[in-house]
Each structure stands twice: as structure tokens, then as C-alpha cells.
Design a protein around this motif. Structure first.
Motif, PDB file in Angstrom:
ATOM      1  N   LEU A 103       0.865  -1.017  -0.074  1.00  0.00           N
ATOM      2  CA  LEU A 103      -0.070   0.094  -0.154  1.00  0.00           C
ATOM      3  C   LEU A 103       0.787   1.306  -0.008  1.00  0.00           C
ATOM      4  CD1 LEU A 103      -2.796  -0.918   2.560  1.00  0.00           C
ATOM      5  CD2 LEU A 103      -2.699  -1.233   0.268  1.00  0.00           C
ATOM      6  N   GLY A 104       0.182   2.448  -0.284  1.00  0.00           N
ATOM      7  CA  GLY A 104       0.904   3.505  -0.052  1.00  0.00           C
ATOM      8  C   GLY A 104       1.457   3.849   1.179  1.00  0.00           C
ATOM      9  N   GLN A 105       1.920   5.097   1.422  1.00  0.00           N
ATOM     10  CA  GLN A 105       2.425   5.588   2.921  1.00  0.00           C
ATOM     11  C   GLN A 105       1.051   5.581   3.882  1.00  0.00           C
ATOM     12  OE1 GLN A 105       4.491   9.172   2.337  1.00  0.00           O
ATOM     13  NE2 GLN A 105       6.606   7.805   1.575  1.00  0.00           N
ATOM     14  N   ASP A 106       1.249   5.419   4.959  1.00  0.00           N
ATOM     15  CA  ASP A 106       0.107   5.628   5.833  1.00  0.00           C
ATOM     16  C   ASP A 106      -0.099   7.194   5.831  1.00  0.00           C
ATOM     17  OD1 ASP A 106       1.612   3.437   8.627  1.00  0.00           O
ATOM     18  OD2 ASP A 106       0.509   3.072   6.505  1.00  0.00           O
ATOM     19  N   SER A 107      -1.632   7.326   5.951  1.00  0.00           N
ATOM     20  CA  SER A 107      -2.144   8.664   5.667  1.00  0.00           C
ATOM     21  C   SER A 107      -2.703   8.982   7.086  1.00  0.00           C
ATOM     22  CB  SER A 107      -3.247   8.577   4.845  1.00  0.00           C
ATOM     23  OG  SER A 107      -4.212   7.648   5.206  1.00  0.00           O
ATOM     24  N   LYS A 108      -2.706  10.214   7.392  1.00  0.00           N
ATOM     25  CA  LYS A 108      -3.159  10.652   8.779  1.00  0.00           C
ATOM     26  C   LYS A 108      -4.367  11.626   8.489  1.00  0.00           C
ATOM     27  CE  LYS A 108       1.463  10.750  10.817  1.00  0.00           C
ATOM     28  NZ  LYS A 108       2.478  11.482  11.344  1.00  0.00           N
ATOM     29  N   PRO A 109      -5.267  11.741   9.298  1.00  0.00           N
ATOM     30  CA  PRO A 109      -6.258  12.545   9.402  1.00  0.00           C
ATOM     31  C   PRO A 109      -6.159  13.923   9.215  1.00  0.00           C
ATOM     32  CG  PRO A 109      -6.771  10.953  11.353  1.00  0.00           C
ATOM     33  CD  PRO A 109      -5.361  11.029  10.695  1.00  0.00           C
ATOM     34  N   LEU A 110      -6.499  14.750   8.359  1.00  0.00           N
ATOM     35  CA  LEU A 110      -6.029  15.858   7.904  1.00  0.00           C
ATOM     36  C   LEU A 110      -7.356  17.016   8.042  1.00  0.00           C
ATOM     37  CD1 LEU A 110      -4.215  15.232   4.458  1.00  0.00           C
ATOM     38  CD2 LEU A 110      -3.320  15.439   6.862  1.00  0.00           C
ATOM     39  N   ALA A 111      -7.038  18.252   8.282  1.00  0.00           N
ATOM     40  CA  ALA A 111      -7.961  19.017   8.424  1.00  0.00           C
ATOM     41  C   ALA A 111      -7.273  20.646   7.958  1.00  0.00           C
ATOM     42  CB  ALA A 111      -8.713  19.563  10.016  1.00  0.00           C
ATOM     43  N   ALA A 113      -6.416  24.030   6.078  1.00  0.00           N
ATOM     44  CA  ALA A 113      -6.863  25.455   6.067  1.00  0.00           C
ATOM     45  C   ALA A 113      -7.548  25.665   4.819  1.00  0.00           C
ATOM     46  CB  ALA A 113      -5.696  26.429   6.533  1.00  0.00           C
ATOM     47  N   PRO A 114      -8.483  26.461   4.855  1.00  0.00           N
ATOM     48  CA  PRO A 114      -9.082  26.672   3.584  1.00  0.00           C
ATOM     49  C   PRO A 114      -8.408  27.633   2.607  1.00  0.00           C
ATOM     50  CG  PRO A 114     -10.194  28.329   5.691  1.00  0.00           C
ATOM     51  CD  PRO A 114      -9.260  26.839   6.015  1.00  0.00           C
ATOM     52  N   GLY A 115      -8.464  27.129   1.346  1.00  0.00           N
ATOM     53  CA  GLY A 115      -7.678  28.130   0.458  1.00  0.00           C
ATOM     54  C   GLY A 115      -6.304  27.258   0.325  1.00  0.00           C
ATOM     55  N   SER A 116      -6.018  26.201   0.926  1.00  0.00           N
ATOM     56  CA  SER A 116      -4.887  25.356   0.591  1.00  0.00           C
ATOM     57  C   SER A 116      -4.700  24.637  -0.577  1.00  0.00           C
ATOM     58  CB  SER A 116      -4.542  24.374   1.784  1.00  0.00           C
ATOM     59  OG  SER A 116      -5.632  23.216   1.505  1.00  0.00           O
ATOM     60  N   SER A 117      -3.353  24.603  -1.404  1.00  0.00           N
ATOM     61  CA  SER A 117      -3.400  24.273  -2.649  1.00  0.00           C
ATOM     62  C   SER A 117      -3.943  22.951  -3.064  1.00  0.00           C
ATOM     63  CB  SER A 117      -1.625  24.191  -3.036  1.00  0.00           C
ATOM     64  OG  SER A 117      -1.377  22.997  -2.083  1.00  0.00           O
ATOM     65  N   GLY A 118      -4.374  21.985  -2.210  1.00  0.00           N
ATOM     66  CA  GLY A 118      -4.958  20.723  -2.396  1.00  0.00           C
ATOM     67  C   GLY A 118      -6.305  21.002  -2.480  1.00  0.00           C
ATOM     68  N   GLY A 203     -15.026   4.846  -0.735  1.00  0.00           N
ATOM     69  CA  GLY A 203     -14.611   3.553   0.176  1.00  0.00           C
ATOM     70  C   GLY A 203     -13.535   3.919   1.204  1.00  0.00           C
ATOM     71  N   HIS A 204     -13.186   5.030   1.307  1.00  0.00           N
ATOM     72  CA  HIS A 204     -12.590   5.617   2.495  1.00  0.00           C
ATOM     73  C   HIS A 204     -13.779   6.166   3.506  1.00  0.00           C
ATOM     74  CE1 HIS A 204      -8.583   5.538   0.496  1.00  0.00           C
ATOM     75  NE2 HIS A 204      -9.330   5.616  -0.612  1.00  0.00           N
ATOM     76  N   MET A 224     -11.357  13.783  -0.070  1.00  0.00           N
ATOM     77  CA  MET A 224     -10.044  13.052  -0.111  1.00  0.00           C
ATOM     78  C   MET A 224      -9.005  13.951  -0.312  1.00  0.00           C
ATOM     79  SD  MET A 224     -10.922  10.060   0.643  1.00  0.00           S
ATOM     80  CE  MET A 224      -9.106   9.604   0.178  1.00  0.00           C
ATOM     81  N   GLN A 225      -7.788  13.910   0.281  1.00  0.00           N
ATOM     82  CA  GLN A 225      -6.469  14.746   0.089  1.00  0.00           C
ATOM     83  C   GLN A 225      -5.606  13.323   0.458  1.00  0.00           C
ATOM     84  OE1 GLN A 225      -5.970  18.757   1.191  1.00  0.00           O
ATOM     85  NE2 GLN A 225      -4.145  18.188   2.014  1.00  0.00           N
ATOM     86  N   ASP A 226      -4.574  13.254  -0.373  1.00  0.00           N
ATOM     87  CA  ASP A 226      -3.200  12.252  -0.165  1.00  0.00           C
ATOM     88  C   ASP A 226      -4.110  11.168   0.343  1.00  0.00           C
ATOM     89  OD1 ASP A 226      -1.846  14.475  -0.979  1.00  0.00           O
ATOM     90  OD2 ASP A 226      -1.341  15.383   1.045  1.00  0.00           O
TER      91      ASP A 226
END
Length: 234
Positions: A103-111, A113-118, A203-204, A224-226
Motif C-alpha cells: 500500500l501507499g504511505q500511511d495517511s493521517k487525518p487532515l483538516a 486550512a481553507p484555500g490550501s493548494s490541495g 470507500g474511505h 479526499m486528500q493524499d
């Protein structure tokens, strides 16, 4: 007859399917059963016959894979395989009939800031829109197949809204919201008040205990992000 026999009758194609990945420090049968049962009690319909993978670490010295397979069968879950296996773990898992995945790298919960590049993503495939004018009550399920879903009301606890596209909820989301149900991870969930039992994109998923952070009881955008679910300001 020879022409018929020469035609291919079996074909393999690569494809992607959502899998739930289990991260647990305790992979004993008793420990994992307690943890899984808690999740099943929170969202029994969502996890029925769900395909799952166990993430292994070097700390998992002794794992009884045959016993874990039996446990998953008892709970009506499908243990597909393991990830992150050492050489010894790989041999034991394969002997138990499990796949060894990367699998890919373990992901962490993200929150973020609004307006971020992703934040911005381009919707490549136009979809129709299904509009529900009333509240969705406990026990009800609404599915927008091949479409976005707009709910001009609240989604009550025990209710479920599903869409292959995005989900927009103008009221409070207390039940379950599943966007990108056909596997499209670019889809999002928008709600005016986040109090959900479960949210899922392609599915996530996150359950209520993971959602109760900075955006609980607030207007929120879930995406979804990363390879992980992220929650931002609406």
C-alpha cells in the motif's frame, strides 16, 4: 469450430477497488474482535461483507493468521490480505491463504486550512443531480446513482444518503453520507452542520469519533486528500 476455440475465453484486467485498512497495535483474536465489533455496532450495514486488509508493523511479532481469518468470517467480513509484512510475516500470511499487498504511505487525518493548494479539483465527468426536498429520517436510504445528491433538509441519525457524485446537505448531517460510491475519489460531501455517524468517499470512511474535531457541529466540506479523508470549512 477451430475459430471458436481460438477466441480468448479468459481475461485479466487491472482495476482498483476500495479496501478498508486496519491499523491496530493488538492483533490477538480477542483484542481485534472487540475493536471490530465496536465498529460494526456503529455502522453494521456499511461494513457487511466489507473487504479489509491488516496493516502489519515490526511490533506484530506473533500473529495467528488462520485464527484471524476465522474471526473475520464470523463477523461477516472479508479479510483479503496484509500489508507491510516482514519476510516471516509474508510467509505465514501466504500459508494462511492471504494476499500480501503493498500500500501507499500511511495517511493521517487532515483538516487543512481553507484555500490550501490541495483544495481545488476539476470535475472531469458531468453528472445529473437528484434533489430531495424533505428530511431523511432514521431507517431511510437515498441513492443517487450516477448523479450528485442534494438534500434540502436534514439527514437523521440512522438514515443513509449515497451518491456516485457529490452530496450536498442543507441541514444537519446526523446519519451516514457516502459520496463517490462508484469509486470516484474527487467527489465531496458538503453539509451545514456536521454531526455524522459516518462519512465515506470512494470507500474511505471516518466514523463519528474521528469526526468530532474542529468542524463538529459546523458547516463543513469533506473530501479526499493524499489518500485520506480531510475536513475543511464550507
Amino acid at each position: 469450430m477451430s475459430e471458436l476455440l481460438s477466441e480468448p475465453f479468459f481475461e485479466l484486467k487491472g482495476s482498483l477497488f476500495p479496501l478498508s485498512v486496519i491499523h491496530s497495535s493488538d492483533l490477538s483474536v480477542a483484542g481485534l474482535q472487540a475493536a471490530l465489533q465496536q465498529k460494526l455496532d456503529q455502522a453494521p450495514g456499511f461494513f457487511h461483507q466489507a473487504a479489509m486488509v491488516i496493516q502489519l508493523t515490526p511490533d506484530h511479532q506473533t500473529v495467528d493468521f488462520n485464527a484471524l481469518k476465522q474471526l473475520f468470517q464470523q463477523l461477516k467480513l472479508v479479510l483479503v490480505g496484509v500489508a507491510g509484512a516482514s519476510t516471516e510475516q509474508k510467509q505465514l500470511a501466504q500459508a494462511a491463504g492471504l494476499a500480501v499487498l503493498r500500500l501507499g504511505q500511511d495517511s493521517k487525518p487532515l483538516a487543512p486550512a481553507p484555500g490550501s493548494s490541495g483544495e481545488a479539483r476539476v470535475e472531469q465527468v458531468p453528472m445529473h443531480t437528484k434533489v430531495v426536498e424533505q428530511n431523511i429520517r432514521s431507517g431511510q436510504q437515498i441513492y443517487a446513482k450516477g448523479a450528485d445528491l442534494i438534500v434540502r433538509g436534514a439527514v437523521g441519525a440512522g438514515a443513509e444518503v449515497i451518491a456516485d457524485g457529490n452530496i450536498h446537505i442543507y441541514g444537519t448531517l446526523r446519519g451516514k453520507a457516502i459520496a463517490g460510491a462508484s469509486g470516484d475519489s474527487t467527489k465531496r460531501i458538503f453539509c451545514q452542520n456536521l454531526q455524522a455517524e459516518l462519512v465515506s468517499i470512494a470507500g474511505h470512511y471516518w466514523l463519528s469519533d474521528s469526526l468530532q474535531g474542529d468542524f463538529w457541529n459546523k458547516a463543513a466540506c469533506i473530501r479526499m486528500q493524499d489518500d485520506s479523508i480531510a475536513i475543511g470549512e464550507l
